[in-house]
Design a protein around this motif. Sequence first.
Motif, short mmCIF file in Angstrom:
data_model
loop_
_atom_site.label_atom_id
_atom_site.label_comp_id
_atom_site.label_asym_id
_atom_site.label_seq_id
_atom_site.Cartn_x
_atom_site.Cartn_y
_atom_site.Cartn_z
N LEU A 179 0.82 -1.21 0.00
CA LEU A 179 0.00 0.00 0.00
C LEU A 179 0.86 1.26 0.00
CD1 LEU A 179 -2.83 -1.08 2.46
CD2 LEU A 179 -3.02 -0.75 -0.02
N ASN A 180 1.98 1.23 0.71
CA ASN A 180 2.88 2.38 0.70
C ASN A 180 3.47 2.62 -0.68
OD1 ASN A 180 2.53 3.15 3.36
ND2 ASN A 180 4.24 1.96 4.12
N LYS A 181 3.83 1.53 -1.35
CA LYS A 181 4.36 1.65 -2.72
C LYS A 181 3.31 2.24 -3.65
CE LYS A 181 6.27 -1.07 -6.48
NZ LYS A 181 6.53 -2.41 -7.00
N GLU A 182 2.08 1.74 -3.55
CA GLU A 182 0.98 2.25 -4.37
C GLU A 182 0.73 3.74 -4.08
OE1 GLU A 182 -3.81 1.52 -4.92
OE2 GLU A 182 -2.57 -0.10 -4.11
N LYS A 183 0.79 4.12 -2.81
CA LYS A 183 0.59 5.52 -2.42
C LYS A 183 1.66 6.41 -3.04
CE LYS A 183 0.43 8.51 1.61
NZ LYS A 183 1.58 8.95 2.32
N ARG A 184 2.92 5.97 -2.99
CA ARG A 184 4.01 6.77 -3.58
C ARG A 184 3.81 6.93 -5.09
NH1 ARG A 184 7.01 3.95 0.29
NH2 ARG A 184 7.57 2.31 -1.17
N GLU A 185 3.39 5.86 -5.75
CA GLU A 185 3.16 5.94 -7.20
C GLU A 185 2.02 6.90 -7.51
OE1 GLU A 185 2.53 1.86 -8.30
OE2 GLU A 185 4.65 1.35 -8.10
N LEU A 186 0.96 6.87 -6.70
CA LEU A 186 -0.16 7.78 -6.93
C LEU A 186 0.24 9.23 -6.66
CD1 LEU A 186 -3.10 5.70 -5.42
CD2 LEU A 186 -2.72 6.25 -7.83
N GLU A 187 1.06 9.46 -5.64
CA GLU A 187 1.54 10.81 -5.37
C GLU A 187 2.36 11.34 -6.53
OE1 GLU A 187 3.53 10.25 -1.63
OE2 GLU A 187 1.71 10.72 -0.48
#
Length: 93
Positions: free
Chosen positions: A66-74
Amino acid sequence: MIKTNKNSRFELKSLDEIRSCKEILLQIQPTGTNFTSGQPVYLCEVVGSYSYANNEKDLTLEIISLNKEKRELEKKVKRLERKLRSDYLGNLL
């Protein structure tokens, strides 16, 4: 009481059983009743240590994902904001 672990189960235990329990007790709640021996009854959510440890690993992997996905979305939001700002400034000229 709500089940908090997919591998857990509910058991009725006395204080002596709680103290000597080899498994992990996630929750303990008094029921207000007694066993025939006279000891108070507690509703316990119990999970084996192996299952609990594996669940911990699963949760850790999920948090990492989820952290990886959040960074990609940011990154995507920043890129789109730059494009929007650029298009807006281009239309002003």
